[in-house]
Each structure stands twice: as structure tokens, then as C-alpha cells.
Design a protein around this motif. Structure first.
Motif, PDB file in Angstrom:
ATOM      1  N   ARG A 152      10.864 -37.048  37.239  1.00 10.62           N
ATOM      2  CA  ARG A 152      12.267 -37.481  37.229  1.00 10.62           C
ATOM      3  C   ARG A 152      12.962 -37.341  35.885  1.00 10.62           C
ATOM      4  O   ARG A 152      14.178 -37.526  35.803  1.00 10.62           O
ATOM      5  CB  ARG A 152      12.361 -38.965  37.612  1.00 10.62           C
ATOM      6  CG  ARG A 152      11.717 -39.287  38.935  1.00 10.62           C
ATOM      7  CD  ARG A 152      12.137 -40.679  39.358  1.00 10.62           C
ATOM      8  NE  ARG A 152      11.292 -41.203  40.398  1.00 10.62           N
ATOM      9  CZ  ARG A 152      11.313 -42.483  40.794  1.00 10.62           C
ATOM     10  NH1 ARG A 152      12.130 -43.344  40.200  1.00 10.62           N
ATOM     11  NH2 ARG A 152      10.522 -42.895  41.750  1.00 10.62           N
ATOM     12  N   GLY A 153      12.203 -37.087  34.832  1.00 10.39           N
ATOM     13  CA  GLY A 153      12.787 -37.055  33.489  1.00 10.39           C
ATOM     14  C   GLY A 153      12.713 -38.432  32.854  1.00 10.39           C
ATOM     15  O   GLY A 153      12.900 -39.452  33.529  1.00 10.39           O
ATOM     16  N   SER A 205      14.705 -39.983  30.678  1.00 10.42           N
ATOM     17  CA  SER A 205      15.947 -40.765  30.615  1.00 10.42           C
ATOM     18  C   SER A 205      16.258 -41.445  31.942  1.00 10.42           C
ATOM     19  O   SER A 205      16.874 -42.512  31.962  1.00 10.42           O
ATOM     20  CB  SER A 205      17.130 -39.880  30.225  1.00 10.42           C
ATOM     21  OG  SER A 205      16.896 -39.286  28.975  1.00 10.42           O
ATOM     22  N   SER A 206      15.853 -40.815  33.048  1.00 12.25           N
ATOM     23  CA  SER A 206      16.180 -41.361  34.368  1.00 12.25           C
ATOM     24  C   SER A 206      15.162 -42.401  34.837  1.00 12.25           C
ATOM     25  O   SER A 206      15.349 -42.998  35.889  1.00 12.25           O
ATOM     26  CB  SER A 206      16.246 -40.234  35.405  1.00 12.25           C
ATOM     27  OG  SER A 206      17.004 -39.159  34.919  1.00 12.25           O
ATOM     28  N   PHE A 213       7.689 -39.445  34.535  1.00 16.06           N
ATOM     29  CA  PHE A 213       8.587 -38.772  33.578  1.00 16.06           C
ATOM     30  C   PHE A 213       8.635 -37.275  33.876  1.00 16.06           C
ATOM     31  O   PHE A 213       9.676 -36.633  33.737  1.00 16.06           O
ATOM     32  CB  PHE A 213       8.122 -38.982  32.118  1.00 16.06           C
ATOM     33  CG  PHE A 213       8.142 -40.408  31.646  1.00 16.06           C
ATOM     34  CD1 PHE A 213       8.744 -41.421  32.380  1.00 16.06           C
ATOM     35  CD2 PHE A 213       7.553 -40.750  30.415  1.00 16.06           C
ATOM     36  CE1 PHE A 213       8.747 -42.750  31.933  1.00 16.06           C
ATOM     37  CE2 PHE A 213       7.561 -42.065  29.955  1.00 16.06           C
ATOM     38  CZ  PHE A 213       8.151 -43.063  30.713  1.00 16.06           C
ATOM     39  N   GLU A 253      10.536 -33.923  26.262  1.00 22.36           N
ATOM     40  CA  GLU A 253      11.088 -35.241  25.912  1.00 22.36           C
ATOM     41  C   GLU A 253      10.854 -35.649  24.468  1.00 22.36           C
ATOM     42  O   GLU A 253      11.182 -36.760  24.081  1.00 22.36           O
ATOM     43  CB  GLU A 253      10.496 -36.316  26.850  1.00 22.36           C
ATOM     44  CG  GLU A 253      10.526 -35.967  28.336  1.00 22.36           C
ATOM     45  CD  GLU A 253      11.941 -35.995  28.960  1.00 22.36           C
ATOM     46  OE1 GLU A 253      12.924 -36.262  28.237  1.00 22.36           O
ATOM     47  OE2 GLU A 253      12.039 -35.734  30.176  1.00 22.36           O
TER      48      GLU A 253
END
Lengths: 204, 204
Positions: A33-34, A36-37, A30, A119
């Protein structure tokens, strides 16, 4: 950190180990890449396990995010409560010790803390609220410590105990700018943090 | 803020107005839903314009993000440079004034600053680097101001000018916890921020 462990046993230790590994690997993904992705497929692939394996520990991706977001504040609260329960010369020494240890945690848990900050809006209302309560408990106990220190004449008398929130801000901000490859060592950063917290509290 | 304006004219003013509106609406959408979950279609729809209209101002979604991320630091640098160029009684007054004005900016630009903090990893390397340079310029000028104030005997002599980074942290942290609906007014928060910055700088 959520886990199925209740009383110590080899089986519970294995479960806790696996839960921690999932949280650790997911946090790194997370972070890179984040949230959501990333999918649970990515997490399973990186761990070399199946998706059903993940579901036996976490009900969904959000539950993993909640576990990640809770790490920094849970560990900070444990350290705070352990330190408060111990012996200290005075409130100054107590505040310095708590800040030093919590500074160490946010540096060690840098990715977890950054994932939380980036996040948190993806948390369920329930998880968001629970983690906020932990943060408020931390701030509240630091504010109380400062109030007592002001009464004891150890901190400047014009120190508002709300300064606890600013000290929390100094600590929380470290993971966004500190780099293990940077010019300042973790030890230097923590020394400066302690000095900054003492100045904010008006420890003369 | 990027725009096509170079010399003032009605046409350039319209262009700047439209650029600002796109940035404002996109910032609010990214703040609410997250950058990864938003498309240019969402931005166009919210603005009541077509996607080709957006492309006439920004080459892609990342360019809009870069414009959002630059707002807080650009405005802060302008205020810093304008304040440094003005008349002040001493370094203490100068630092207090800069911190007060920059505190106001991060509160007014709360969503932009939060989007920057959450989504900076989606910036291109070039944009990320450019914004980081602006931040470093800000920190560097505050550090210089503190160094001069220490030399002038206005700040404690054991004050490390790196404290500029901690002051920047206090300021940057505000948007993550301040709420216009909260117990503290913006004016209270800014007063406390100035007091905290003066303590960190060792202004006795």
C-alpha cells in the motif's frame, strides 16, 4: 535488526520473534500500500495485536521502517564478513561466493529491499545516515577485495575498484524486476548475476 | 510525453510547453515529498496556476504521474532508435553509443526516473502496462543488438542476450546513487557505465 535481545534466553527469543514478525508484516503492508498510506492501526490489525503492543517494541512507524530498511544490508554485511573470514582458493572464488550469497538474500528479502528503495526518504536523518554507512562499508569491502584481486593478477589490471558500486547496483536492481512467477528461476538469476559480477570485475 | 500537439503550430507549441512545465514541477514535488503526500493543489500552487488549468491538460493526479514515469523510457527509446538507424563501425560502437546517450538521459532526468521507480505502484494498470511495454521494447532491441554482435564475433560467444536486462539495471540504478554534488562528475559516471556495459556484453 533492532531488538531488545542481548544475551540468549527464552524471553529474549520471544522478543526477537515478535520484533521480526512486526517487521515482516509491516514490510508486506508497506510494500502493498505504500508507507504513507499505512498507519500503525493497519499494522496492528494485520498482526491481530493492539497498538500499545507495537509501541512496546518500536517507538513509532518510522522506527519500523528503519528496521525494514536495515534487513537487506545487515544480512548482506554478515554474509560478506563471514565469507571473507573463511577459506577460499582466490579472490575470484571469494567474489563469486559473496555475490551468490548476497543475490540470494535480496531475492529472499525482495519486499524489504523494495520498501527500502521506495521509502528511504521517509527515514529520519539519523537512520538514513546509519543505513548509508552500512552500504558504504559493504561497497568499501568489495572494492578492497577487487583491488587485491587486481594486484594478485586475477582481475584485469584496468579494473577500477569503483566497479564495486556497479556490482552493488546489479544486486540492488534484482528485486525491482525479478518475479518468483517469472520465466527465470531464482537459481538462474543468481547464476547470471555471478557471471555479470565476474565480467564487471574483469575476471578472465 | 502526452500532449495535445499533433501538427506544429504556435498554439500546439504553447500547449506542449505548458504540459512539460506541469510535468517538470510535479516531478520535483513528488520527488521531494512523495506522490501520496502531494495534492493537485500543491502542484497548482507551485506553478502559480489554478486547479482547473491543470485539469485542462491532465485528467487527474495519476495522469501527471504517468507522464512523469514515461519521460525517461520514451527519451531512451528515441535515442536508441535514432542511433540504430545511424551509421556505426560495428555492434560494439553501436552499443557504446546507445549506453552513453541513455546514461546521459537518466542523469539529466534523474528526478523523473527516481519518481518512476518509487511511485510506479500508484500508476493505473493501463499506464503501468504501457510503460512496461516501452521498457520491454528497449530491452528487446538491446538484446537483439547483442545477439547480432555475438554472431559477428564482436562479443564473447558465451554472452547470453539476457545481459541486456542487466545493462538496463546498471543504467536504471544510476539515479539512485549519483549526485551532481558528489565526487564523480556526470562524464566520469557515463564513461564507467559504458565500460561496464561493454564488459557485461563481453566486448573484448
Amino acid at each position: 535488526m533492532p531488538g531488545k535481545a542481548s544475551k540468549p534466553s527464552i524471553k529474549n527469543e520471544f522478543a526477537a520473534f515478535k520484533t521480526n514478525r512486526i517487521v515482516e508484516v509491516a514490510s508486506h503492508l508497506f510494500y502493498e500500500r505504500g508507507y504513507s498510506s499505512c498507519t500503525l492501526d493497519h499494522v496492528a490489525e494485520r498482526l491481530g495485536v493492539t497498538k500499545p503492543f507495537l509501541y512496546s517494541y518500536f517507538k513509532n512507524k518510522e522506527a519500523i521502517l528503519a528496521a525494514i530498511c536495515e534487513v537487506g544490508i545487515s544480512e548482506s554485511l554478515s554474509v560478506l564478513e563471514r565469507t571473507l573470514a573463511g577459506e577460499h582458493a582466490d579472490h575470484r572464488a571469494l567474489l563469486a561466493e559473496v555475490v551468490r550469497q548476497v543475490g540470494r538474500i535480496v531475492i529472499d528479502r525482495q519486499e524489504y529491499v523494495v520498501v527500502y528503495q521506495r521509502e528511504m526518504k521517509h527515514l529520519s536523518a539519523k537512520d538514513h545516515e546509519r543505513i548509508l554507512r552500512l552500504r558504504h562499508s559493504f561497497d568499501h569491502q568489495i572494492a578492497e577485495l577487487i583491488r587485491e584481486g587486481v594486484e594478485a593478477g586475477e582481475f584485469r589490471e584496468d579494473t577500477d575498484s569503483f566497479v564495486a558500486v556497479w556490482i552493488g547496483g546489479l544486486i540492488s536492481w534484482i528485486p525491482t524486476w525479478y518475479s518468483p512467477q517469472g520465466q527465470k528461476s531464482a537459481a538462474d538469476v543468481i547464476d547470471q548475476l555471478v557471471d555479470a559480477a565476474m565480467r564487471l570485475a574483469g575476471a578472465e
